[in-house]
Write a protein that holds these residues in place. Structure first.
Motif, PDB file in Angstrom:
ATOM      1  N   GLU A 383       0.817  -1.214   0.000  1.00 24.06           N
ATOM      2  CA  GLU A 383       0.000   0.000   0.000  1.00 24.06           C
ATOM      3  C   GLU A 383       0.852   1.266   0.000  1.00 24.06           C
ATOM      4  O   GLU A 383       0.645   2.165  -0.808  1.00 24.06           O
ATOM      5  CB  GLU A 383      -0.932  -0.001   1.222  1.00 24.06           C
ATOM      6  N   PHE A 384       1.832   1.329   0.904  1.00 23.50           N
ATOM      7  CA  PHE A 384       2.635   2.542   1.031  1.00 23.50           C
ATOM      8  C   PHE A 384       3.798   2.586   0.031  1.00 23.50           C
ATOM      9  O   PHE A 384       4.343   3.663  -0.221  1.00 23.50           O
ATOM     10  CB  PHE A 384       3.191   2.672   2.448  1.00 23.50           C
ATOM     11  N   LYS A 385       4.212   1.425  -0.486  1.00 21.79           N
ATOM     12  CA  LYS A 385       5.338   1.332  -1.425  1.00 21.79           C
ATOM     13  C   LYS A 385       6.616   1.894  -0.810  1.00 21.79           C
ATOM     14  O   LYS A 385       7.397   2.597  -1.458  1.00 21.79           O
ATOM     15  CB  LYS A 385       5.025   2.079  -2.732  1.00 21.79           C
ATOM     16  N   LEU A 386       6.852   1.556   0.453  1.00 17.91           N
ATOM     17  CA  LEU A 386       7.994   2.101   1.182  1.00 17.91           C
ATOM     18  C   LEU A 386       8.982   1.041   1.636  1.00 17.91           C
ATOM     19  O   LEU A 386       9.919   1.353   2.380  1.00 17.91           O
ATOM     20  CB  LEU A 386       7.501   2.888   2.407  1.00 17.91           C
ATOM     21  N   GLY A 387       8.774  -0.208   1.208  1.00 18.70           N
ATOM     22  CA  GLY A 387       9.679  -1.244   1.679  1.00 18.70           C
ATOM     23  C   GLY A 387       9.594  -2.514   0.858  1.00 18.70           C
ATOM     24  O   GLY A 387       8.778  -2.639  -0.066  1.00 18.70           O
ATOM     25  N   LEU A 388      10.450  -3.448   1.231  1.00 17.28           N
ATOM     26  CA  LEU A 388      10.513  -4.762   0.596  1.00 17.28           C
ATOM     27  C   LEU A 388      10.191  -5.835   1.619  1.00 17.28           C
ATOM     28  O   LEU A 388      10.512  -5.680   2.803  1.00 17.28           O
ATOM     29  CB  LEU A 388      11.916  -5.013   0.031  1.00 17.28           C
ATOM     30  N   PRO A 389       9.593  -6.947   1.181  1.00 16.74           N
ATOM     31  CA  PRO A 389       9.298  -8.038   2.120  1.00 16.74           C
ATOM     32  C   PRO A 389      10.473  -9.004   2.216  1.00 16.74           C
ATOM     33  O   PRO A 389      11.290  -9.113   1.302  1.00 16.74           O
ATOM     34  CB  PRO A 389       8.102  -8.720   1.456  1.00 16.74           C
ATOM     35  N   LEU A 390      10.534  -9.706   3.325  1.00 16.75           N
ATOM     36  CA  LEU A 390      11.476 -10.808   3.498  1.00 16.75           C
ATOM     37  C   LEU A 390      10.700 -12.111   3.468  1.00 16.75           C
ATOM     38  O   LEU A 390       9.733 -12.277   4.224  1.00 16.75           O
ATOM     39  CB  LEU A 390      12.215 -10.696   4.837  1.00 16.75           C
ATOM     40  N   ALA A 391      11.101 -13.030   2.606  1.00 13.43           N
ATOM     41  CA  ALA A 391      10.450 -14.335   2.552  1.00 13.43           C
ATOM     42  C   ALA A 391      10.945 -15.189   3.711  1.00 13.43           C
ATOM     43  O   ALA A 391      12.156 -15.306   3.935  1.00 13.43           O
ATOM     44  CB  ALA A 391      10.749 -15.017   1.227  1.00 13.43           C
ATOM     45  N   ALA A 392      10.006 -15.767   4.459  1.00 13.23           N
ATOM     46  CA  ALA A 392      10.350 -16.593   5.613  1.00 13.23           C
ATOM     47  C   ALA A 392       9.738 -17.974   5.469  1.00 13.23           C
ATOM     48  O   ALA A 392       8.715 -18.152   4.787  1.00 13.23           O
ATOM     49  CB  ALA A 392       9.857 -15.939   6.908  1.00 13.23           C
ATOM     50  N   ALA A 393      10.345 -18.953   6.119  1.00  8.67           N
ATOM     51  CA  ALA A 393       9.787 -20.299   6.162  1.00  8.67           C
ATOM     52  C   ALA A 393       8.543 -20.306   7.046  1.00  8.67           C
ATOM     53  O   ALA A 393       8.217 -19.299   7.706  1.00  8.67           O
ATOM     54  CB  ALA A 393      10.828 -21.281   6.692  1.00  8.67           C
ATOM     55  N   ALA A 394       7.849 -21.430   7.078  1.00 12.57           N
ATOM     56  CA  ALA A 394       6.615 -21.532   7.861  1.00 12.57           C
ATOM     57  C   ALA A 394       6.845 -21.229   9.328  1.00 12.57           C
ATOM     58  O   ALA A 394       5.954 -20.703  10.011  1.00 12.57           O
ATOM     59  CB  ALA A 394       6.011 -22.925   7.693  1.00 12.57           C
ATOM     60  N   ASP A 395       8.026 -21.548   9.848  1.00 13.60           N
ATOM     61  CA  ASP A 395       8.327 -21.285  11.253  1.00 13.60           C
ATOM     62  C   ASP A 395       8.907 -19.895  11.479  1.00 13.60           C
ATOM     63  O   ASP A 395       9.323 -19.558  12.588  1.00 13.60           O
ATOM     64  CB  ASP A 395       9.284 -22.341  11.806  1.00 13.60           C
ATOM     65  N   GLY A 396       8.945 -19.062  10.417  1.00 24.10           N
ATOM     66  CA  GLY A 396       9.439 -17.698  10.542  1.00 24.10           C
ATOM     67  C   GLY A 396      10.917 -17.525  10.264  1.00 24.10           C
ATOM     68  O   GLY A 396      11.417 -16.393  10.277  1.00 24.10           O
ATOM     69  N   PHE A 397      11.627 -18.612   9.999  1.00 23.56           N
ATOM     70  CA  PHE A 397      13.078 -18.529   9.800  1.00 23.56           C
ATOM     71  C   PHE A 397      13.386 -17.879   8.452  1.00 23.56           C
ATOM     72  O   PHE A 397      12.793 -18.204   7.430  1.00 23.56           O
ATOM     73  CB  PHE A 397      13.700 -19.929   9.857  1.00 23.56           C
ATOM     74  N   VAL A 398      14.334 -16.921   8.480  1.00 22.48           N
ATOM     75  CA  VAL A 398      14.768 -16.228   7.270  1.00 22.48           C
ATOM     76  C   VAL A 398      16.203 -16.627   6.963  1.00 22.48           C
ATOM     77  O   VAL A 398      17.086 -16.517   7.811  1.00 22.48           O
ATOM     78  CB  VAL A 398      14.666 -14.699   7.438  1.00 22.48           C
ATOM     79  N   LYS A 399      16.434 -17.068   5.740  1.00 21.06           N
ATOM     80  CA  LYS A 399      17.766 -17.522   5.347  1.00 21.06           C
ATOM     81  C   LYS A 399      18.681 -16.346   5.041  1.00 21.06           C
ATOM     82  O   LYS A 399      18.241 -15.255   4.655  1.00 21.06           O
ATOM     83  CB  LYS A 399      17.673 -18.444   4.139  1.00 21.06           C
ATOM     84  N   ALA A 400      19.984 -16.610   5.153  1.00 17.58           N
ATOM     85  CA  ALA A 400      20.984 -15.567   4.956  1.00 17.58           C
ATOM     86  C   ALA A 400      20.916 -14.970   3.558  1.00 17.58           C
ATOM     87  O   ALA A 400      20.996 -13.736   3.383  1.00 17.58           O
ATOM     88  CB  ALA A 400      22.380 -16.137   5.226  1.00 17.58           C
ATOM     89  N   ASP A 401      20.742 -15.813   2.542  1.00 15.45           N
ATOM     90  CA  ASP A 401      20.739 -15.285   1.177  1.00 15.45           C
ATOM     91  C   ASP A 401      19.500 -14.435   0.895  1.00 15.45           C
ATOM     92  O   ASP A 401      19.544 -13.515   0.073  1.00 15.45           O
ATOM     93  CB  ASP A 401      20.887 -16.403   0.141  1.00 15.45           C
ATOM     94  N   GLU A 402      18.389 -14.713   1.591  1.00 19.83           N
ATOM     95  CA  GLU A 402      17.194 -13.877   1.446  1.00 19.83           C
ATOM     96  C   GLU A 402      17.462 -12.481   1.994  1.00 19.83           C
ATOM     97  O   GLU A 402      17.133 -11.474   1.350  1.00 19.83           O
ATOM     98  CB  GLU A 402      16.011 -14.522   2.160  1.00 19.83           C
ATOM     99  N   LEU A 403      18.060 -12.392   3.169  1.00 19.80           N
ATOM    100  CA  LEU A 403      18.395 -11.088   3.736  1.00 19.80           C
ATOM    101  C   LEU A 403      19.409 -10.361   2.857  1.00 19.80           C
ATOM    102  O   LEU A 403      19.258  -9.164   2.572  1.00 19.80           O
ATOM    103  CB  LEU A 403      18.942 -11.261   5.152  1.00 19.80           C
ATOM    104  N   GLU A 404      20.422 -11.081   2.423  1.00 17.06           N
ATOM    105  CA  GLU A 404      21.434 -10.475   1.546  1.00 17.06           C
ATOM    106  C   GLU A 404      20.798  -9.904   0.281  1.00 17.06           C
ATOM    107  O   GLU A 404      21.085  -8.754  -0.120  1.00 17.06           O
ATOM    108  CB  GLU A 404      22.477 -11.533   1.166  1.00 17.06           C
ATOM    109  N   ASN A 405      19.936 -10.676  -0.356  1.00 19.15           N
ATOM    110  CA  ASN A 405      19.317 -10.230  -1.604  1.00 19.15           C
ATOM    111  C   ASN A 405      18.434  -9.006  -1.415  1.00 19.15           C
ATOM    112  O   ASN A 405      18.412  -8.101  -2.260  1.00 19.15           O
ATOM    113  CB  ASN A 405      18.509 -11.362  -2.228  1.00 19.15           C
ATOM    114  N   ARG A 406      17.684  -8.956  -0.311  1.00 20.87           N
ATOM    115  CA  ARG A 406      16.819  -7.805  -0.085  1.00 20.87           C
ATOM    116  C   ARG A 406      17.642  -6.554   0.230  1.00 20.87           C
ATOM    117  O   ARG A 406      17.269  -5.446  -0.157  1.00 20.87           O
ATOM    118  CB  ARG A 406      15.843  -8.100   1.058  1.00 20.87           C
ATOM    119  N   ILE A 407      18.749  -6.723   0.946  1.00 21.74           N
ATOM    120  CA  ILE A 407      19.634  -5.582   1.214  1.00 21.74           C
ATOM    121  C   ILE A 407      20.199  -5.050  -0.089  1.00 21.74           C
ATOM    122  O   ILE A 407      20.229  -3.836  -0.339  1.00 21.74           O
ATOM    123  CB  ILE A 407      20.759  -5.985   2.190  1.00 21.74           C
TER     124      ILE A 407
END
Length: 454
Positions: A383-407
């Motif tokens: 809605e606001f177009k002010l950020g990017l999402p982080l893809a997480a696993a079902a348990d909420g875990f975010v992988k290193a390459d996902e964080l790296e790519n979004r940065i």
């Protein structure tokens, strides 16, 4: 003895302990633009530092020994169980002042029973933005159209003023009809619908669709809802002093630093913390990271002290010392976001954090953890177009390459450039809303005028 008409007029603001800080900011905003009527704040929280712009009245929160299983339920139950204390406080205030209205934190919705019996006009203050006000008003409709528990729905919901919201984004404590928290939320919604008006911590340029939905009655079945006043964004005026990280930021290139901070309850497992470290190192970007001790390590750490050498990957601090700073626990978030060296913010999407990012024009990478943060994250991205999402696993875990790519995306790509431009526009819009002729000041003026009509 003075007649009532000769008494000075006051507005009472009644807050739960958890929302007192944001209610204090509302009080200061009102006092800045309308020194009359006076302001009286009632809460069971310890008194804040003395401020001549309002009078503080503390009431007891002592309640019978009743088991209350979770924190959120307790926030609703304590005001309900201490309504008599509120009544006593209001009667004491009314001996010295004429109460023009009471503005109630939604956790304190049960206060409506007291204020109505005393013929005091009741308004609500919603600190989590227009989207929060919509969810509250519309929740009885969701309750009617959803069969069974919301957690079992697994579908997108059509909520006025929202982009499509998946049922899993709703706060988990609202997922089960049988819970007392769910029932409290329904009752709060009905009281807000019956109120004289709703003050909301947001501003027109950010949530114009939400304002349209609220103002035109799209959130209630009969199309008639209370007047809404967008008076934000209201942000706490804290000061960090000479925190070490601010001096470190002074030495960093302009807009080069990615700041990571996840609020008071943003605790990650040791495995997740190590994964974050890998993602930061591989991104090659400058970073400032506020780290808290993982839950599984807190019992072995005195006073929750973080052992960075034990927690982070071997050699991480040494390898990244020229471009990164890791600080333990608390970070002066507002001061950091205001610094020219900060170019992106990895956030849990608490509403205060979003407002601070808006104030200083900082793009966001959204990592929601709990409560309404998942809805907030969807709004920031869609809605606001002010950020990017982080893809997480079902348990909420975010992988290193996902964080790296979004940065990398937010700092290098055309998408990131668009978000940065949008963030700059919103920074200017925040400043404009707070000007004497701005939308938030105009909304406050309408609210004050409404009191004179009652």
């Amino acid at each position: 003895m003075e007649m009532e008409d000769d008494l000075p007029t006051t507005i009472v603001l009644y807050s739960s302990q958890t929302h007192l800080n944001t209610m204090l900011v509302l009080a200061k905003f009102i006092a800045k633009h309308h020194p009359r009527p006076t302001l009286t704040i009632i809460s069971s929280a310890p008194p804040p530092h003395h401020d001549p712009s309002f009078t503080y009245h503390r009431i007891s929160d002592a309640v019978p020994s009743v088991p209350i299983p979770n924190i959120l339920e307790r926030l609703f139950e304590i005001p309900r169980l201490t309504n008599q204390n509120l009544r006593d406080a209001l009667q004491e205030v009314s001996r010295k002042s004429k109460i023009a209205a009471i503005v109630v934190d939604f956790f304190c919705y049960s206060a409506s029973e007291v204020s109505t019996s005393l013929n005091i006009p009741t308004y609500f203050y919603i600190s989590n933005g227009g989207s929060g006000a919509i969810l509250l008003l519309y929740f009885p409709v969701i309750d009617e159209i959803v069969n069974g528990n919301i957690e079992d729905l697994d579908d997108f919901l059509e909520i006025p003023g929202y982009p499509p919201i998946h049922s899993s984004a709703l706060p988990k404590l609202l997922a089960f009809r049988q819970s007392k928290t769910y029932l409290h939320f329904l009752k709060a919604a009905m009281e807000v619908r019956r109120s004289k008006g709703i003050l909301v911590n947001t501003f027109d340029a950010l949530e114009y669709r939400a304002k349209e939905a609220l103002s035109n009655g799209f959130c209630v079945p009969n199309g008639v809802s209370p007047p809404v006043y967008f008076v934000g964004p209201l942000i706490s005026e804290t000061s960090a002093g000479d925190h070490e990280c601010l001096k470190w930021l002074d030495s960093q290139p302009n807009r080069s630093v990615v700041f990571l901070c996840f609020g008071r309850r943003g605790l990650f497992s040791a495995k997740q913390v190590k994964e974050i470290a890998v993602g930061l190192e591989n991104s090659g970007r400058h970073f400032l990271w506020s780290v808290r001790s993982p839950p599984e390590m807190q019992s072995s750490s005195p006073a929750g002290e973080v052992n960075l050498d034990e927690l982070l990957p071997d050699g991480f601090l040494e390898r990244t010392k020229k471009r990164g700073l890791v600080i333990k626990s608390w970070a002066p978030q507002k001061e950091i976001l205001s610094h020219d060296s900060v170019g992106a913010f990895v956030t849990h999407c608490g509403r205060s954090s979003i407002n601070e990012a808006l104030l200083f024009g900082v793009p966001m990478i959204c990592w929601p953890i709990d409560a309404d943060q998942f809805i907030n994250a969807t709004l920031v991205v869609e809605e606001f177009k002010l950020g990017l999402p982080l893809a997480a696993a079902a348990d909420g875990f975010v992988k290193a390459d996902e964080l790296e790519n979004r940065i990398r995306e937010v700092t290098e790509s055309l998408t990131g450039r668009s978000i940065r431009h949008r963030a700059s526009e919103m920074k200017a819009a925040v400043a404009a809303a707070a000007q004497p002729d701005g939308s938030s000041v105009a909304a406050l003026e309408k609210f004050v005028r409404s009191l004179r009509k009652d």
